[in-house]
Design a protein around this motif. Structure first.
Motif, PDB file in Angstrom:
ATOM      1  N   ASP A  11       0.850  -1.185   0.000  1.00  0.00           N
ATOM      2  CA  ASP A  11       0.000   0.000   0.000  1.00  0.00           C
ATOM      3  C   ASP A  11       0.888   1.238   0.000  1.00  0.00           C
ATOM      4  O   ASP A  11       1.957   1.240   0.607  1.00  0.00           O
ATOM      5  N   SER A  12       0.419   2.287  -0.649  1.00  0.00           N
ATOM      6  CA  SER A  12       1.136   3.553  -0.595  1.00  0.00           C
ATOM      7  C   SER A  12       0.140   4.681  -0.841  1.00  0.00           C
ATOM      8  O   SER A  12      -1.058   4.439  -1.012  1.00  0.00           O
ATOM      9  N   TYR A  13       0.651   5.900  -0.871  1.00  0.00           N
ATOM     10  CA  TYR A  13      -0.185   7.068  -1.064  1.00  0.00           C
ATOM     11  C   TYR A  13       0.247   7.824  -2.299  1.00  0.00           C
ATOM     12  O   TYR A  13       1.402   7.754  -2.739  1.00  0.00           O
ATOM     13  N   GLU A  14      -0.680   8.544  -2.832  1.00  0.00           N
ATOM     14  CA  GLU A  14      -0.379   9.358  -4.011  1.00  0.00           C
ATOM     15  C   GLU A  14       0.820  10.258  -3.753  1.00  0.00           C
ATOM     16  O   GLU A  14       0.965  10.818  -2.657  1.00  0.00           O
ATOM     17  N   GLY A  15       1.654  10.405  -4.743  1.00  0.00           N
ATOM     18  CA  GLY A  15       2.812  11.278  -4.647  1.00  0.00           C
ATOM     19  C   GLY A  15       4.057  10.638  -4.077  1.00  0.00           C
ATOM     20  O   GLY A  15       5.149  11.207  -4.166  1.00  0.00           O
ATOM     21  N   GLN A  16       3.896   9.459  -3.509  1.00  0.00           N
ATOM     22  CA  GLN A  16       5.039   8.761  -2.922  1.00  0.00           C
ATOM     23  C   GLN A  16       5.800   7.982  -3.987  1.00  0.00           C
ATOM     24  O   GLN A  16       5.272   7.658  -5.050  1.00  0.00           O
ATOM     25  N   GLU A  17       7.049   7.654  -3.664  1.00  0.00           N
ATOM     26  CA  GLU A  17       7.808   6.726  -4.490  1.00  0.00           C
ATOM     27  C   GLU A  17       7.573   5.323  -3.941  1.00  0.00           C
ATOM     28  O   GLU A  17       7.623   5.109  -2.731  1.00  0.00           O
ATOM     29  N   VAL A  18       7.309   4.394  -4.847  1.00  0.00           N
ATOM     30  CA  VAL A  18       7.063   3.014  -4.430  1.00  0.00           C
ATOM     31  C   VAL A  18       8.163   2.124  -4.981  1.00  0.00           C
ATOM     32  O   VAL A  18       8.500   2.192  -6.165  1.00  0.00           O
ATOM     33  N   ALA A  60       9.186   3.860 -15.208  1.00  0.00           N
ATOM     34  CA  ALA A  60       9.767   3.313 -13.984  1.00  0.00           C
ATOM     35  C   ALA A  60      11.277   3.222 -14.100  1.00  0.00           C
ATOM     36  O   ALA A  60      11.849   3.436 -15.171  1.00  0.00           O
ATOM     37  N   SER A  61      11.880   2.864 -12.973  1.00  0.00           N
ATOM     38  CA  SER A  61      13.301   2.529 -12.953  1.00  0.00           C
ATOM     39  C   SER A  61      13.448   1.131 -12.390  1.00  0.00           C
ATOM     40  O   SER A  61      12.632   0.681 -11.576  1.00  0.00           O
ATOM     41  N   SER A  79       0.370   7.638  -8.585  1.00  0.00           N
ATOM     42  CA  SER A  79      -0.975   8.197  -8.553  1.00  0.00           C
ATOM     43  C   SER A  79      -1.963   7.040  -8.387  1.00  0.00           C
ATOM     44  O   SER A  79      -1.577   5.869  -8.418  1.00  0.00           O
ATOM     45  N   LEU A  80      -3.228   7.394  -8.218  1.00  0.00           N
ATOM     46  CA  LEU A  80      -4.259   6.361  -8.045  1.00  0.00           C
ATOM     47  C   LEU A  80      -4.257   5.378  -9.216  1.00  0.00           C
ATOM     48  O   LEU A  80      -4.540   4.189  -9.045  1.00  0.00           O
TER      49      LEU A  80
END
Lengths: 112, 114
Positions: A11-18, A60-61, A79-80
């Motif tokens: 899980d993560s939030y918008e704007g974050q790097e995953v 992506a990288s 983003s979503l």
């Protein structure tokens, strides 16, 4: 094909790097590392492929350490719409690659 | 951008009926694949096809399944006598270049067996 292990979900939030890490301890010399993305009710879509060090494209990288026993897919500023299942595949994609197998993947959920 | 197209997008059939799913791979591609995905499960390899013959098939691809490339453009998957457990999304994919794991997938055909 090398066996791969990746987290079942993240899980993560918008704007974050995953960063999604995949383990492939028995990777062979001729094997490449390939990542796919799949949205619900759609076919998988190729994201990125690499052999060693770092590969970057517009999506992506992909970071691959020197021993190549793992790899990390990095999605910048999610983003979503990045909510999807991400698959890590490892194999020798030459003429013998007639059986390309998908594992269970990582289900990534992005929250507002 | 070239794409893989599949028809029909959705088919409903009665158990025991024959079903043909059609795919038009990208025109200069040489390697063709069928996968299926049961709802909520992973993408499962069925069969690969190259040079007008099957390259490899999975244990799922039993005698009820067949593939052919009848006219140089279409690539079809036939299920001779459908079972309830054949209900799934079926994806066709093609690959054009060696030494890449990049498969191009179609949008899928959803098969519902009643």
């Amino acid at each position: 094909l090398a066996k791969t292990t990746q987290p079942i979900s993240m899980d993560s939030y918008e704007g974050q790097e995953v960063n999604i890490t995949c383990s492939h301890n028995n990777i062979a010399t001729n094997d490449y590392i390939t990542w796919y993305q799949q949205f619900p009710s759609q076919g998988p879509r190729f994201i990125i492929q690499g052999y060693k060090t770092k590969v970057t494209n517009e999506v992506a990288s992909l970071f691959i350490p020197a021993d190549r026993k793992s790899s990390t897919l990095s999605l910048p500023r999610v983003s979503l719409s990045d909510t999807a299942v991400y698959y890590c595949l490892v194999g020798d994609w030459g003429s013998s690659a007639s059986k390309i197998i998908f594992g269970s993947g990582t289900r990534l959920s992005i929250r507002p | 951008e070239p794409e893989v197209t599949q028809t029909p997008s959705h088919q409903v059939t009665q158990m025991g009926q024959e079903v043909i799913l059609r795919c038009v791979p990208i025109s200069n591609h040489l390697y063709f694949y069928w996968y299926r995905q049961i709802l909520g499960q992973k993408v499962e390899f069925l069969v690969s096809f190259y040079n007008n013959e099957i390259s490899e098939k999975s244990e799922i691809f039993d005698d009820q399944f067949s593939v052919e490339r009848p006219d140089g453009s279409n690539f079809t998957l036939k299920i001779r006598s459908t079972k309830l457990e054949d209900s799934a999304m079926y994806f066709c994919a093609s690959r054009g270049v060696l030494n890449t794991g990049e498969l191009f997938f179609g949008e899928g055909s959803r098969l519902t067996v009643l």
